[in-house]
Design a protein around this motif. Structure first.
Motif, PDB file in Angstrom:
ATOM      1  N   LEU A  78       0.786  -1.298  -0.046  1.00  0.00           N
ATOM      2  CA  LEU A  78       0.107  -0.154   0.041  1.00  0.00           C
ATOM      3  C   LEU A  78       0.774   1.365  -0.150  1.00  0.00           C
ATOM      4  CD1 LEU A  78      -3.156  -0.954   2.320  1.00  0.00           C
ATOM      5  CD2 LEU A  78      -2.851  -1.163  -0.242  1.00  0.00           C
ATOM      6  N   PHE A  79       1.957   1.082   0.724  1.00  0.00           N
ATOM      7  CA  PHE A  79       2.896   2.065   0.801  1.00  0.00           C
ATOM      8  C   PHE A  79       3.239   2.589  -0.788  1.00  0.00           C
ATOM      9  CE2 PHE A  79       7.437   3.907   0.457  1.00  0.00           C
ATOM     10  CZ  PHE A  79       7.232   5.060   1.044  1.00  0.00           C
ATOM     11  N   ASP A  80       3.786   1.567  -1.533  1.00  0.00           N
ATOM     12  CA  ASP A  80       4.004   1.996  -3.113  1.00  0.00           C
ATOM     13  C   ASP A  80       2.866   2.314  -3.729  1.00  0.00           C
ATOM     14  OD1 ASP A  80       6.593   0.587  -2.602  1.00  0.00           O
ATOM     15  OD2 ASP A  80       6.057  -1.349  -3.198  1.00  0.00           O
ATOM     16  N   ARG A  81       1.700   1.942  -3.518  1.00  0.00           N
ATOM     17  CA  ARG A  81       0.582   2.255  -4.348  1.00  0.00           C
ATOM     18  C   ARG A  81       0.257   3.630  -4.112  1.00  0.00           C
ATOM     19  NH1 ARG A  81      -4.150   0.043  -6.557  1.00  0.00           N
ATOM     20  NH2 ARG A  81      -6.050   1.176  -5.974  1.00  0.00           N
ATOM     21  N   PHE A  82       0.590   4.079  -2.786  1.00  0.00           N
ATOM     22  CA  PHE A  82       0.495   5.637  -2.262  1.00  0.00           C
ATOM     23  C   PHE A  82       1.169   6.370  -3.018  1.00  0.00           C
ATOM     24  CE2 PHE A  82       1.275   9.377  -0.244  1.00  0.00           C
ATOM     25  CZ  PHE A  82      -0.119  10.007   0.119  1.00  0.00           C
ATOM     26  N   MET A  83       2.569   5.893  -2.848  1.00  0.00           N
ATOM     27  CA  MET A  83       3.517   6.549  -3.700  1.00  0.00           C
ATOM     28  C   MET A  83       3.543   7.057  -5.232  1.00  0.00           C
ATOM     29  SD  MET A  83       5.518   7.574  -1.219  1.00  0.00           S
ATOM     30  CE  MET A  83       7.260   8.000  -1.567  1.00  0.00           C
ATOM     31  N   GLU A  84       3.220   6.047  -5.644  1.00  0.00           N
ATOM     32  CA  GLU A  84       2.848   6.051  -7.079  1.00  0.00           C
ATOM     33  C   GLU A  84       1.716   7.103  -7.619  1.00  0.00           C
ATOM     34  OE1 GLU A  84       1.785   2.791 -10.534  1.00  0.00           O
ATOM     35  OE2 GLU A  84       2.791   2.008  -8.818  1.00  0.00           O
ATOM     36  N   HIS A  85       0.774   6.755  -6.790  1.00  0.00           N
ATOM     37  CA  HIS A  85      -0.680   7.751  -7.025  1.00  0.00           C
ATOM     38  C   HIS A  85      -0.399   9.138  -6.906  1.00  0.00           C
ATOM     39  CE1 HIS A  85      -4.643   9.561  -6.602  1.00  0.00           C
ATOM     40  NE2 HIS A  85      -5.075   8.585  -7.542  1.00  0.00           N
ATOM     41  N   TYR A  86       0.321   9.457  -5.648  1.00  0.00           N
ATOM     42  CA  TYR A  86       0.522  10.803  -4.947  1.00  0.00           C
ATOM     43  C   TYR A  86       1.484  11.396  -6.095  1.00  0.00           C
ATOM     44  CZ  TYR A  86       1.172  14.586  -2.066  1.00  0.00           C
ATOM     45  OH  TYR A  86       1.374  15.955  -1.367  1.00  0.00           O
ATOM     46  N   ARG A  87       2.543  10.559  -6.519  1.00  0.00           N
ATOM     47  CA  ARG A  87       3.512  11.307  -7.372  1.00  0.00           C
ATOM     48  C   ARG A  87       2.960  11.646  -8.872  1.00  0.00           C
ATOM     49  NH1 ARG A  87       8.330   7.971  -5.630  1.00  0.00           N
ATOM     50  NH2 ARG A  87       7.188   6.334  -6.743  1.00  0.00           N
ATOM     51  N   ALA A  88       2.121  10.776  -9.326  1.00  0.00           N
ATOM     52  CA  ALA A  88       1.625  10.925 -10.756  1.00  0.00           C
ATOM     53  C   ALA A  88       0.645  12.051 -10.644  1.00  0.00           C
ATOM     54  CB  ALA A  88       0.704   9.473 -11.062  1.00  0.00           C
ATOM     55  N   HIS A  89      -0.021  12.320  -9.705  1.00  0.00           N
ATOM     56  CA  HIS A  89      -1.032  13.511  -9.549  1.00  0.00           C
ATOM     57  C   HIS A  89      -0.444  14.839  -9.171  1.00  0.00           C
ATOM     58  CE1 HIS A  89      -3.331   9.854 -10.229  1.00  0.00           C
ATOM     59  NE2 HIS A  89      -4.147  10.598 -10.678  1.00  0.00           N
ATOM     60  N   MET A  90       0.845  14.967  -8.708  1.00  0.00           N
ATOM     61  CA  MET A  90       1.237  16.153  -8.108  1.00  0.00           C
ATOM     62  C   MET A  90       1.533  17.186  -9.136  1.00  0.00           C
ATOM     63  SD  MET A  90       5.033  15.946  -6.638  1.00  0.00           S
ATOM     64  CE  MET A  90       4.733  14.475  -5.388  1.00  0.00           C
ATOM     65  N   PRO A  91       1.253  18.383  -8.827  1.00  0.00           N
ATOM     66  CA  PRO A  91       0.816  19.116  -7.596  1.00  0.00           C
ATOM     67  C   PRO A  91      -0.729  18.970  -7.348  1.00  0.00           C
ATOM     68  CG  PRO A  91       1.055  20.731  -9.101  1.00  0.00           C
ATOM     69  CD  PRO A  91       1.430  19.410  -9.744  1.00  0.00           C
ATOM     70  N   GLY A  92      -1.552  18.512  -8.307  1.00  0.00           N
ATOM     71  CA  GLY A  92      -2.995  18.034  -8.026  1.00  0.00           C
ATOM     72  C   GLY A  92      -3.752  19.268  -7.611  1.00  0.00           C
ATOM     73  N   LYS A  93      -4.529  19.280  -6.630  1.00  0.00           N
ATOM     74  CA  LYS A  93      -5.257  20.406  -6.035  1.00  0.00           C
ATOM     75  C   LYS A  93      -4.448  21.071  -4.942  1.00  0.00           C
ATOM     76  CE  LYS A  93      -8.979  17.213  -6.255  1.00  0.00           C
ATOM     77  NZ  LYS A  93      -9.883  16.195  -5.244  1.00  0.00           N
ATOM     78  N   SER A  94      -3.176  20.914  -4.587  1.00  0.00           N
ATOM     79  CA  SER A  94      -2.340  21.266  -3.494  1.00  0.00           C
ATOM     80  C   SER A  94      -2.015  22.905  -3.895  1.00  0.00           C
ATOM     81  CB  SER A  94      -1.230  20.684  -3.456  1.00  0.00           C
ATOM     82  OG  SER A  94      -1.318  19.280  -2.659  1.00  0.00           O
ATOM     83  N   THR A  95      -2.434  23.745  -2.748  1.00  0.00           N
ATOM     84  CA  THR A  95      -2.053  25.057  -3.269  1.00  0.00           C
ATOM     85  C   THR A  95      -1.348  25.815  -2.030  1.00  0.00           C
ATOM     86  OG1 THR A  95      -4.333  25.725  -2.111  1.00  0.00           O
ATOM     87  CG2 THR A  95      -4.199  25.594  -4.456  1.00  0.00           C
ATOM     88  N   VAL A  96      -0.551  26.831  -2.234  1.00  0.00           N
ATOM     89  CA  VAL A  96       0.317  27.418  -1.344  1.00  0.00           C
ATOM     90  C   VAL A  96      -0.689  28.324  -0.469  1.00  0.00           C
ATOM     91  CG1 VAL A  96       2.257  29.289  -0.915  1.00  0.00           C
ATOM     92  CG2 VAL A  96       2.246  27.439  -2.893  1.00  0.00           C
ATOM     93  N   TYR A  97      -0.610  28.377   0.608  1.00  0.00           N
ATOM     94  CA  TYR A  97      -1.531  29.213   1.604  1.00  0.00           C
ATOM     95  C   TYR A  97      -1.474  30.689   1.179  1.00  0.00           C
ATOM     96  CZ  TYR A  97      -2.727  25.141   4.330  1.00  0.00           C
ATOM     97  OH  TYR A  97      -3.294  24.134   4.890  1.00  0.00           O
ATOM     98  N   PRO A  98      -2.553  31.417   1.197  1.00  0.00           N
ATOM     99  CA  PRO A  98      -2.353  32.987   1.018  1.00  0.00           C
ATOM    100  C   PRO A  98      -1.537  33.620   1.652  1.00  0.00           C
ATOM    101  CG  PRO A  98      -4.578  32.091   1.438  1.00  0.00           C
ATOM    102  CD  PRO A  98      -3.750  31.129   1.738  1.00  0.00           C
TER     103      PRO A  98
END
Ligand SMILES: O=C(O)COP(=O)(O)O
Ligand SMILES: [Mg+2]
Length: 230
Positions: A78-98
């Motif tokens: 599951l660790f590998d599965r997470f890493m693959e998915h997170y890396r593939a979608h980066m930066p995704g919806k992540s935003t720098v705070y105002p």
């Protein structure tokens, strides 16, 4: 103004929940990960319990939430599965705070050195910061696997200070979770808790030196004041 300080102070930032709002992507990748074993999805309300100690702890806490046993072999897959998915979608919806970039520029303009000390693994933290245009603002970035220990161990902060060529007596930690504030206390440096991150309790209950609600409040004068008090 640079001459405000005799030696270069160092302000150390946490990443998830402090500089960047990463929760939507962490939750998406976690739910993708645990869906492989039929675990019910986590929700945004679980974020404060799940995030703070890196990917492995986040996955094991999801299993705890669902009162399901997690064996080592499944955990590794599951660790590998997470890493693959997170890396593939980066930066995704992540935003720098105002207000973050303006704050970093304001501090740097006053001769303050800047560092990041995150429990996120280097291989996730570095590209995420690159993609969000954050990397060039910092002298040093250390992750959850940069040293043998990580926050709340003092060694993570002290190692970051050493790499930045700073001094503990002129360093300040700013973060959103108990791990950040405890690490600062363990390292013997002042801390600021941000109220907008992923803490499981209100920021004041973490007992930092100070709480701020926005980076607009973080000025060179405030940094100087905290060193004068400590
Ligand atoms: O990824 C995590 O769980 C925590 O990361 P942080 O230390 O940047 O908050
Ligand atoms: Mg954090």
């Amino acid at each position: 103004m640079t001459e405000a300080f005799l030696t270069n102070p160092l302000v150390i930032f946490d990443l998830d929940g402090t500089l960047v709002d990463t929760a939507p992507d962490l939750m998406d990748s976690l739910n993708h990960t645990i869906s492989a074993v039929g675990l019910e999805p986590v929700t945004f309300d679980d974020v404060t319990y799940l995030v703070g100690q890196g990917v492995k702890v986040m996955i094991s806490r999801a299993f705890e939430l669902r009162k399901t046993h997690l064996d080592d072999e499944t955990a590794a897959k599951l660790f590998d599965r997470f890493m693959e998915h997170y890396r593939a979608h980066m930066p995704g919806k992540s935003t720098v705070y105002p207000g973050t970039i303006a704050c970093l520029e304001r501090l740097a303009g006053a001769g303050i050195q800047l560092a990041v000390c995150t429990n996120k693994l280097e291989e996730l933290a570095f590209p995420l910061m690159d993609q969000l245009g954050l990397t060039s603002h910092f002298q040093v970035i250390t992750g959850g696997d940069s040293f043998a220990v990580r926050k709340p161990d003092a060694g993570h902060i002290l190692g970051t200070i050493e790499r930045a060529g700073g001094e503990a007596s002129k360093a300040l930690m700013i973060g959103d979770s108990i791990n950040d504030i405890l690490a600062a206390k363990n390292a013997g440096i002042p801390s600021i808790a941000v109220s907008f991150g992923y803490s499981h309790v209100p920021a004041a209950e973490l007992e930092p030196t100070l709480v701020i609600d926005s980076f607009d409040e973080l000025t060179p004068a405030l940094v100087e004041k905290l060193f004068a008090q400590s």
